[in-house]
Design a protein around this motif. Structure first.
Motif, PDB file in Angstrom:
ATOM      1  N   ILE A  75      17.091  12.980  48.345  1.00 55.74           N
ATOM      2  CA  ILE A  75      18.294  13.160  47.513  1.00 55.74           C
ATOM      3  C   ILE A  75      18.082  14.297  46.527  1.00 55.74           C
ATOM      4  CG2 ILE A  75      19.646  12.082  45.664  1.00 55.74           C
ATOM      5  CD1 ILE A  75      19.301   9.416  47.228  1.00 55.74           C
ATOM      6  N   SER A  76      16.905  14.313  45.890  1.00 52.44           N
ATOM      7  CA  SER A  76      16.624  15.392  44.926  1.00 52.44           C
ATOM      8  C   SER A  76      16.633  16.752  45.603  1.00 52.44           C
ATOM      9  CB  SER A  76      15.256  15.159  44.258  1.00 52.44           C
ATOM     10  OG  SER A  76      15.277  13.992  43.484  1.00 52.44           O
ATOM     11  N   THR A  77      16.027  16.818  46.792  1.00 52.32           N
ATOM     12  CA  THR A  77      15.982  18.083  47.538  1.00 52.32           C
ATOM     13  C   THR A  77      17.387  18.532  47.916  1.00 52.32           C
ATOM     14  OG1 THR A  77      13.818  17.507  48.414  1.00 52.32           O
ATOM     15  CG2 THR A  77      15.034  19.217  49.583  1.00 52.32           C
ATOM     16  N   ARG A  78      18.159  17.621  48.455  1.00 55.39           N
ATOM     17  CA  ARG A  78      19.529  17.983  48.862  1.00 55.39           C
ATOM     18  C   ARG A  78      20.389  18.345  47.656  1.00 55.39           C
ATOM     19  NH1 ARG A  78      21.037  14.103  53.955  1.00 55.39           N
ATOM     20  NH2 ARG A  78      19.619  15.129  55.403  1.00 55.39           N
ATOM     21  N   LEU A  79      20.216  17.581  46.573  1.00 55.59           N
ATOM     22  CA  LEU A  79      20.972  17.874  45.355  1.00 55.59           C
ATOM     23  C   LEU A  79      20.583  19.245  44.818  1.00 55.59           C
ATOM     24  CD1 LEU A  79      23.052  16.774  43.391  1.00 55.59           C
ATOM     25  CD2 LEU A  79      21.198  15.688  42.125  1.00 55.59           C
ATOM     26  N   GLY A  80      19.275  19.528  44.863  1.00 51.48           N
ATOM     27  CA  GLY A  80      18.803  20.851  44.419  1.00 51.48           C
ATOM     28  C   GLY A  80      19.377  21.958  45.278  1.00 51.48           C
ATOM     29  N   SER A  81      19.376  21.754  46.592  1.00 50.35           N
ATOM     30  CA  SER A  81      19.938  22.761  47.513  1.00 50.35           C
ATOM     31  C   SER A  81      21.429  22.946  47.255  1.00 50.35           C
ATOM     32  CB  SER A  81      19.737  22.333  48.961  1.00 50.35           C
ATOM     33  OG  SER A  81      18.379  22.310  49.287  1.00 50.35           O
ATOM     34  N   GLU A  85      23.241  26.271  46.010  1.00 52.06           N
ATOM     35  CA  GLU A  85      24.335  26.859  46.786  1.00 52.06           C
ATOM     36  C   GLU A  85      25.565  27.068  45.910  1.00 52.06           C
ATOM     37  OE1 GLU A  85      27.046  25.601  50.596  1.00 52.06           O
ATOM     38  OE2 GLU A  85      24.942  24.977  50.615  1.00 52.06           O
ATOM     39  N   ILE A  86      25.886  26.079  45.086  1.00 55.73           N
ATOM     40  CA  ILE A  86      27.036  26.200  44.177  1.00 55.73           C
ATOM     41  C   ILE A  86      26.800  27.347  43.188  1.00 55.73           C
ATOM     42  CG2 ILE A  86      28.280  25.045  42.283  1.00 55.73           C
ATOM     43  CD1 ILE A  86      29.070  24.004  45.002  1.00 55.73           C
ATOM     44  N   ASP A  87      25.568  27.404  42.624  1.00 59.42           N
ATOM     45  CA  ASP A  87      25.247  28.497  41.690  1.00 59.42           C
ATOM     46  C   ASP A  87      25.415  29.863  42.363  1.00 59.42           C
ATOM     47  OD1 ASP A  87      24.690  26.765  39.637  1.00 59.42           O
ATOM     48  OD2 ASP A  87      22.501  26.846  39.864  1.00 59.42           O
ATOM     49  N   GLN A  88      24.929  29.957  43.618  1.00 57.62           N
ATOM     50  CA  GLN A  88      25.031  31.222  44.359  1.00 57.62           C
ATOM     51  C   GLN A  88      26.493  31.597  44.575  1.00 57.62           C
ATOM     52  OE1 GLN A  88      22.570  33.266  45.144  1.00 57.62           O
ATOM     53  NE2 GLN A  88      24.068  34.712  45.975  1.00 57.62           N
TER      54      GLN A  88
END
Length: 106
Positions: A75-81, A85-88
């Motif tokens: 979950i942390s990894t996916r949330l981080g990704s 992605e949103i930031d990008q």
């Protein structure tokens, strides 16, 4: 004479009763020993089953803990990704907006 016979009969009766009593006491003692052994064996079996259940429960708890940790990591990894992605995309939109703003000013 009669009293001697009565006394003798009484003694025989007492001896017979004592013998019967002793036999019944022996039977009862054997029964108690057998039941005691049976209960001790059952108690040991129950203790072994309890230890087995405890071991299985500990293993299950460790598996649950491992799965929970793996899920939290996933979950942390996916949330981080997702956040990256949103930031990008926000940066891309900002760059596009800035680019368009400069074009409009020119």
């Amino acid at each position: 004479m009669k009293s001697m016979q009565l006394f003798s009969q009484s003694n025989r009766l007492i001896n017979t009763l004592q013998t019967e009593f002793d036999e019944k006491v022996n039977i009862l003692q054997k029964f108690v020993k057998t039941e005691h052994s049976t209960l001790v064996n059952k108690s040991q079996e129950i203790k072994q089953e309890i230890m087995s259940i405890k071991t299985q429960t500990d293993l299950f708890d460790k598996k649950i803990e491992t799965i929970a940790h793996e899920n939290q990591t996933l979950i942390s990894t996916r949330l981080g990704s997702f956040t990256n992605e949103i930031d990008q995309r926000i940066k891309e939109v900002d760059e596009t907006m800035v680019s368009k703003t400069f074009k409009i000013r020119e």
